[in-house]
Design a protein around this motif. Structure first.
Motif, PDB file in Angstrom:
ATOM      1  N   SER A  25      -2.614  14.313   6.113  1.00 55.57           N
ATOM      2  CA  SER A  25      -2.857  13.077   6.624  1.00 55.57           C
ATOM      3  C   SER A  25      -2.305  12.342   5.594  1.00 55.57           C
ATOM      4  O   SER A  25      -1.818  11.051   5.966  1.00 55.57           O
ATOM      5  N   GLU A  26      -2.479  12.434   4.302  1.00 50.42           N
ATOM      6  CA  GLU A  26      -2.259  11.355   3.311  1.00 50.42           C
ATOM      7  C   GLU A  26      -0.632  11.197   3.331  1.00 50.42           C
ATOM      8  O   GLU A  26      -0.005  10.191   3.036  1.00 50.42           O
ATOM      9  N   ARG A  27      -0.014  12.473   3.555  1.00 53.67           N
ATOM     10  CA  ARG A  27       1.485  12.364   3.373  1.00 53.67           C
ATOM     11  C   ARG A  27       2.138  11.520   4.815  1.00 53.67           C
ATOM     12  O   ARG A  27       2.998  10.752   4.316  1.00 53.67           O
ATOM     13  N   VAL A  28       1.532  11.572   5.943  1.00 54.80           N
ATOM     14  CA  VAL A  28       2.033  10.826   7.045  1.00 54.80           C
ATOM     15  C   VAL A  28       1.720   9.227   6.633  1.00 54.80           C
ATOM     16  O   VAL A  28       2.291   8.528   6.824  1.00 54.80           O
ATOM     17  N   GLY A  29       0.299   9.169   5.921  1.00 51.97           N
ATOM     18  CA  GLY A  29       0.070   7.539   5.595  1.00 51.97           C
ATOM     19  C   GLY A  29       1.093   6.914   4.474  1.00 51.97           C
ATOM     20  O   GLY A  29       1.500   5.850   4.578  1.00 51.97           O
ATOM     21  N   LEU A  30       1.525   8.065   3.672  1.00 52.31           N
ATOM     22  CA  LEU A  30       2.394   7.492   2.594  1.00 52.31           C
ATOM     23  C   LEU A  30       3.680   7.244   3.176  1.00 52.31           C
ATOM     24  O   LEU A  30       4.326   6.032   2.796  1.00 52.31           O
ATOM     25  N   GLU A  31       4.229   7.934   4.298  1.00 52.81           N
ATOM     26  CA  GLU A  31       5.279   7.415   4.698  1.00 52.81           C
ATOM     27  C   GLU A  31       5.370   6.096   5.524  1.00 52.81           C
ATOM     28  O   GLU A  31       6.070   5.227   5.519  1.00 52.81           O
TER      29      GLU A  31
ATOM     30  N   LYS B  94       7.374   2.636   4.504  1.00 50.28           N
ATOM     31  CA  LYS B  94       8.039   1.818   5.399  1.00 50.28           C
ATOM     32  C   LYS B  94       7.722   0.079   5.459  1.00 50.28           C
ATOM     33  O   LYS B  94       8.597  -0.703   5.485  1.00 50.28           O
ATOM     34  N   GLU B  95       6.524   0.091   5.405  1.00 45.52           N
ATOM     35  CA  GLU B  95       5.923  -1.489   5.408  1.00 45.52           C
ATOM     36  C   GLU B  95       6.177  -2.015   4.119  1.00 45.52           C
ATOM     37  O   GLU B  95       6.494  -3.251   3.947  1.00 45.52           O
ATOM     38  N   LEU B  96       6.016  -1.223   3.110  1.00 45.76           N
ATOM     39  CA  LEU B  96       6.030  -1.837   1.751  1.00 45.76           C
ATOM     40  C   LEU B  96       7.727  -2.331   1.357  1.00 45.76           C
ATOM     41  O   LEU B  96       7.743  -3.379   0.831  1.00 45.76           O
TER      42      LEU B  96
END
Ligand SMILES: NC(=O)c1ccc[n+]([C@@H]2O[C@H](COP(=O)([O-])OP(=O)(O)OC[C@H]3O[C@@H](n4cnc5c(N)ncnc54)[C@H](O)[C@@H]3O)[C@@H](O)[C@H]2O)c1
Ligand SMILES: O=C(O)C[C@H](O)C(=O)O
Length: 356
Positions: free
Chosen positions: A331-337, A341-343
């Motif tokens: 779930s952290e890997r999904v959050g990182l992507e 993208k937003e950053l």
């Protein structure tokens, strides 16, 4: 009995303090100091707060006045700097305080500073995103950083003004343009995300928040705020529901305060606490203390993005070591992507504001 000349001189000095001449705030402080025996020569660091009369600036100025590592504290704002300075200068702590009001006193405020903290700019109201502040705050940060490049190019700079994901790249571009950019010395302040994460995790676990350390990486807005709950210290495990509750609450902590304040601004007191904690870490690093580690939004090669928040080790030259993300769960890997993208867009927006 006639008073001794020594006694008369002392009375004259005291009455000078009670009826000080009406002068500009910067000058008045200098003249008052000139009449005193103490010239503020105590060892320590020189710190400036830009936006010192604001909701964050005032309690932050107070906390910096209480910091034994600070010998000189410069308080700059475009309004109310004299009042805040007079008030804080009466605290019987070591730092000598001087106030500076308006653009014409910016250079005096910055000259000789070791650390410059920037909480200047407008805060959110309910319904706004941090990016909605860009149009006003980008120009404020640009002007202040132009002053830093000119007057204290070697200072460590702590950027608080939102949107941090864009204002830090703005500051970097201003310094590049001036030929003074040192990526180690420019730090976006994301400490409030860690402070909140530690508090909320401690509430869930039923332990003392001072014992908890949650790395929060990425940036400082919505999904870019990525708490790494798999790396919490002390080691612990969470249910799926706890992870989802904590991630949502940490990512939306700022909005929680903005809504509770109902139009009267955003987090100021918890932010002043967080900014003071981070500034203290920077000063301990400057002093040469070992193992000073905090999360911060900095120029980074941890991801493909030019800026990213991770744990950094603070030393004499600023962010001396940038730590990798460490092992992430699914779930952290999904959050990182999502965060990246937003950053990417927010960073580019900041860069183009200066280079366009
Ligand atoms: N990084 C974070 O975690 C974090 C947390 C909370 C707030 N913030 C941000 O910090 C900023 C300040 O918030 P606040 O609640 O203190 O706002 P505020 O309006 O209470 O105070 C801002 C201060 O900045 C001053 N200012 C405006 N233009 C200036 C200029 N050109 N030079 C110097 N000072 C200037 C204002 O006069 C005011 O005193 C906002 O952008 C807010 O979004 C960031
Ligand atoms: O939420 C805001 O607008 C202020 C700040 O960034 C915060 O996280 O509290």
């Amino acid at each position: 009995m006639k008073p001794s000349p020594d006694f008369s001189q002392r009375i004259a000095r005291i009455s000078g303090h009670l009826n000080p001449p009406k002068l500009q705030v910067g000058e008045s402080s200098l003249l008052k100091l000139a009449n005193c025996r103490s010239k503020g020569g105590a060892p320590g660091f020189k710190v400036a707060v830009l936006g010192a009369a604001g909701g964050i600036g005032q309690p932050l100025a107070m906390l910096m006045k209480m910091n034994p590592l600070v010998s000189v504290l410069h308080l700059y704002d475009v309004v109310n700097a004299p009042g805040v300075t007079a008030d804080i200068s009466h605290m019987n702590t070591g730092a000598v305080v001087r106030g500076f009001l308006g653009q014409q006193q910016l250079e005096n405020a910055l000259t000789g500073m070791d650390l410059v903290i920037i909480p200047a700019g407008v805060p959110r109201k309910p319904g706004m995103t941090r990016d909605d502040l860009f149009n006003i705050n980008a120009g404020i940060v640009r002007t202040l950083c132009e002053g830093i490049a000119k007057c204290c190019p070697d200072a460590i700079v702590n950027v608080i003004s939102n949107p941090v994901n864009s204002t830090v790249p703005i500051a970097a571009e201003v310094f590049k343009k001036a030929g003074t950019y040192n990526p180690k010395r420019l730090l976006g302040v994301t400490t409030l995300d860690v402070v909140r994460a530690n508090t909320f995790v401690a509430e869930v676990l039923g332990i003392d928040p001072r014992e908890v350390n949650v790395p929060v990486v990425g940036g400082h807005a919505g999904v870019t705020i990525l708490p790494l709950l798999s790396q919490v210290k002390p080691p612990c495990s969470f249910t799926y529901e706890e992870i989802s509750y904590l991630t949502d609450r940490i990512q939306n902590g700022g909005t929680e305060v903005v809504e509770a304040k109902a139009g009267a601004g955003s987090a100021t007191l918890s932010m002043a606490y967080a900014a003071s904690k981070f500034a203290d870490a920077c000063l301990r690093g400057l002093r040469g203390d070992a193992d000073v580690v905090e999360c911060s939004f900095v120029a980074s090669q941890v991801t493909e993005l030019p800026f990213f928040a991770t744990k950094v080790r603070l030393g004499r030259s600023g962010a001396e070591e940038i730590f990798p993300l460490g092992p992430l769960n699914e779930s952290e890997r999904v959050g990182l992507e999502k965060a990246k993208k937003e950053l990417a867009g927010s960073i580019q927006k900041g860069v183009s504001f200066i280079t366009k």
